[in-house]
Design an enzyme around this catalytic site. Structure first.
Site: not given
Ligand code: A3P
Length: 289
Positions: A45, A48, A105, A224, A226
């Site tokens: 996330g 996010w 990371h 923020s 989704f």
């Molecule tokens: P999913 O693939 O399970 O949907 P990163 O940003 O570290 O690459 O992580 C990506 C993951 O965070 C994805 O999970 C994505 O959908 C989720 N994500 C991104 N923005 C989000 C938000 N605002 N709320 C909840 N999940 C979110």
């Protein structure tokens, strides 16, 4: 596959994003005590939390400077991922004004030592390993820079064999677990933010010493969501930005894991993390059973 990845200090990384030269240059990067660092394994996330943190920094800057910090030629935008970019990036970052925002990371032992010496505040983001693996699988098949997988089973085998980008998630958590008691580190879980984003944002702002009015809090919370991030993804992440915003849900792993895979992962969790602080924080019995 071999061309897509290389190994540095025993951990695989994608050739398109990282290089041994940049890793070498990163070692002597001088962190500042007012840098803001987000640490999280891929797919936990990070995009996010980056949105939340950059909004919080903008609010705080607006109050101190009386205006929003906007990009200009003397202030080039740098891709916030610390280990992603060319080796000269760290020279350019010296010129960036405070507070600099960075995402990584990497495991703590692979970060520049100045981060810990200067007690830089770090927000550590963790996510339940089953949803994280599920997210990583879909992402690998959506991003050309990463090896793609014909089946979920093939991905799972690589995930538990330490063969995916940025290495083994369980080892990542065990290494960070050694640092969680430090006062400059705050841990949040993906799942707790899903349950109560407003509370999460409030706590994060407090940790970084950023006062928020109720209205500002609501704005950060709204921006923020989704839905709102997915809707803006083209603007924020480019034409294929929507691959970063796939489902945004908890428990999607139930659609992929077989009984054997469940057992295997439960065993790994038990062996590597069950007794640790981060392991407890993940609430494995709630989110992975
Ligand atoms: P999913 O693939 O399970 O949907 P990163 O940003 O570290 O690459 O992580 C990506 C993951 O965070 C994805 O999970 C994505 O959908 C989720 N994500 C991104 N923005 C989000 C938000 N605002 N709320 C909840 N999940 C979110």
């Amino acid at each position: 596959r071999d061309e897509l990845m290389f190994s540095y200090k025993g951990i695989p990384y994608p050739t398109s994003f990282c290089s041994p030269e940049a890793f070498k240059a990163l070692e002597s990067f001088e962190a500042r005590s007012d840098d803001v660092i987000l640490a999280g394994y891929p797919k936990s996330g990070t995009n996010w939390l980056s949105q939340i943190l950059t909004d919080l920094i903008a609010i705080s800057q607006k109050k101190t400077l009386g205006e929003e910090r906007s990009g200009n030629a003397e202030e080039p935008e740098e891709f916030p991922y610390l280990e992603v970019g060319d080796p000269e990036k760290y020279e350019r970052m010296i010129k960036l004004p405070s507070p600099r925002f960075m995402v990584t990371h990497l495991r703590p032992e692979n970060l520049p030592t100045s981060i810990f010496k200067n007690k830089v505040k770090i927000l550590l983001l963790i996510r339940n390993p089953k949803d994280l693996a599920t997210s990583f699988y879909h992402f690998s098949n959506g991003l050309a820079a990463l090896p793609s997988y014909e089946t979920w089973d093939d991905f799972f085998t690589d995930f538990v064999s330490k063969k995916i980008a940025w290495g083994c998630y369980f080892e990542y958590l065990s290494e960070w677990n050694k640092y969680v008691d430090k006062e400059n580190i705050m841990t949040v879980t993906y799942e707790e933010l899903k349950e109560n984003r407003a509370l999460g944002v409030k706590n994060i702002a407090a940790f970084f010493g950023i006062p928020l009015t109720e209205k500002e809090l609501q704005l950060v919370v709204e921006r923020s969501s989704f839905q709102s991030m997915k809707k803006n993804s083209e603007k924020t992440h480019g034409a294929f930005g929507n691959i970063f915003f796939r489902k945004g849900a908890v428990s999607d792993w139930k659609n992929l894991f077989s009984e054997d895979q469940n057992e295997k992962m439960d065993k790994m969790f038990e062996e590597c993390l069950a007794g640790t602080k981060l392991g407890k924080k993940l609430k494995y019995d709630v989110y992975c059973k």
